[in-house]
Motif scaffolding. Structure first.
Motif, PDB file in Angstrom:
ATOM      1  N   GLU A  16       0.833  -1.212   0.000  1.00  0.00           N
ATOM      2  CA  GLU A  16       0.000   0.000   0.000  1.00  0.00           C
ATOM      3  C   GLU A  16       0.867   1.261   0.000  1.00  0.00           C
ATOM      4  OE1 GLU A  16      -3.338   0.433  -0.190  1.00  0.00           O
ATOM      5  OE2 GLU A  16      -3.668  -1.720  -0.408  1.00  0.00           O
ATOM      6  N   ALA A  19       2.608   1.585  -3.340  1.00  0.00           N
ATOM      7  CA  ALA A  19       1.649   2.010  -4.359  1.00  0.00           C
ATOM      8  C   ALA A  19       1.343   3.502  -4.252  1.00  0.00           C
ATOM      9  CB  ALA A  19       0.360   1.195  -4.245  1.00  0.00           C
ATOM     10  N   ALA A  38       6.069   0.419 -10.089  1.00  0.00           N
ATOM     11  CA  ALA A  38       5.158  -0.634 -10.564  1.00  0.00           C
ATOM     12  C   ALA A  38       5.900  -1.964 -10.700  1.00  0.00           C
ATOM     13  CB  ALA A  38       4.522  -0.219 -11.885  1.00  0.00           C
ATOM     14  N   LEU A  41       6.275  -3.450  -7.344  1.00  0.00           N
ATOM     15  CA  LEU A  41       5.019  -4.061  -6.908  1.00  0.00           C
ATOM     16  C   LEU A  41       4.766  -5.388  -7.616  1.00  0.00           C
ATOM     17  CD1 LEU A  41       2.920  -0.802  -6.721  1.00  0.00           C
ATOM     18  CD2 LEU A  41       3.419  -2.332  -4.787  1.00  0.00           C
ATOM     19  N   SER A  52       0.058  -7.746  -9.843  1.00  0.00           N
ATOM     20  CA  SER A  52      -0.221  -6.695  -8.869  1.00  0.00           C
ATOM     21  C   SER A  52      -1.276  -5.722  -9.401  1.00  0.00           C
ATOM     22  CB  SER A  52       1.054  -5.907  -8.551  1.00  0.00           C
ATOM     23  OG  SER A  52       0.732  -4.749  -7.819  1.00  0.00           O
ATOM     24  N   HIS A  54      -2.073  -3.026  -7.929  1.00  0.00           N
ATOM     25  CA  HIS A  54      -1.493  -1.698  -7.689  1.00  0.00           C
ATOM     26  C   HIS A  54      -0.597  -1.279  -8.855  1.00  0.00           C
ATOM     27  CE1 HIS A  54      -2.976  -1.349  -3.629  1.00  0.00           C
ATOM     28  NE2 HIS A  54      -2.294  -2.393  -3.204  1.00  0.00           N
ATOM     29  N   ALA A  55       0.218  -2.219  -9.325  1.00  0.00           N
ATOM     30  CA  ALA A  55       1.117  -1.907 -10.442  1.00  0.00           C
ATOM     31  C   ALA A  55       0.312  -1.557 -11.691  1.00  0.00           C
ATOM     32  CB  ALA A  55       2.042  -3.091 -10.721  1.00  0.00           C
ATOM     33  N   ILE A  58      -1.102   1.976 -11.334  1.00  0.00           N
ATOM     34  CA  ILE A  58      -0.069   2.996 -11.554  1.00  0.00           C
ATOM     35  C   ILE A  58       0.225   3.141 -13.044  1.00  0.00           C
ATOM     36  CG2 ILE A  58       2.389   3.510 -11.214  1.00  0.00           C
ATOM     37  CD1 ILE A  58       2.000   2.181  -8.374  1.00  0.00           C
TER      38      ILE A  58
END
Length: 182
Positions: A16, A19, A38, A41, A52, A54-55, A58
């Motif tokens: 988190e 990110a 990224a 992640l 991921s 999150h990646a 992004i």
């Protein structure tokens, strides 16, 4: 950013926090840093044999900032096969349709999002932001007004709406929304 760095000192694998640094880099047009984050992640997620989200977020946001919604669309289409009910990715996918000026896809993604998270204004907010960055101020204002009405105590939509209205030269209206956000 200092608090995130402190968090990572205590927990270097806090996805988190990593990110959030990636989103800060994207918002600051630091695309090389965003890509590096990224990739970090992705490496963390690979430890669990999964991609991921999150990646992907992004990278998609970076592509939208670079006015490349087609690449953002591809990134989100791929990751959503693994995470079909991820609300953040679905809202961003609606924003990508907005940035591509694909009203039909945007509306379909709004409906999909609403089925998953009834009443949440997140998809309208993300799409409004994407249209604002594409300088489509009138349509952006419409979507941001819907987002603002959907969750009146959330300050992000009226702030974004106020900024859009300033860009559109509607300062009196902008003041009302910016005051509401305070």
């Amino acid at each position: 950013a200092a608090a995130l760095s402190e968090t990572l000192t205590l927990n270097p694998k806090c996805a988190e926090a990593i990110a959030l640094l990636g989103l800060i880099a994207t918002d600051s047009f630091g695309f090389a840093d965003a890509e590096r984050i990224a990739a970090e992640l992705d490496a963390l997620a690979a430890e669990f044999d999964q991609p991921s989200p999150h990646a992907a977020e992004i990278r998609a946001r970076a592509r939208l900032k670079q006015r490349d919604p087609d690449s953002a669309e591809q990134i989100l289409s791929e990751i959503r096969t693994e995470f079909p009910t991820h609300r953040g990715l679905l809202a961003l996918h609606a924003a990508t349709a907005a940035a591509r000026f694909d009203e039909t896809a945007m509306r379909a993604r709004f409906a999909e999002f609403d089925a998953l998270a009834p009443g949440s204004p997140l998809a309208h907010y993300e799409a409004g932001k994407a249209l604002a960055e594409a300088r489509q101020y009138d349509r952006a204002a419409e979507l941001l007004q819907l987002a603002s009405a959907g969750l009146p105590n959330w300050s992000a939509p009226p702030i974004e709406l106020g900024l859009v209205l300033i860009q559109a030269g509607r300062d009196t209206e902008a003041e009302r929304y910016l005051t509401q956000a305070i």
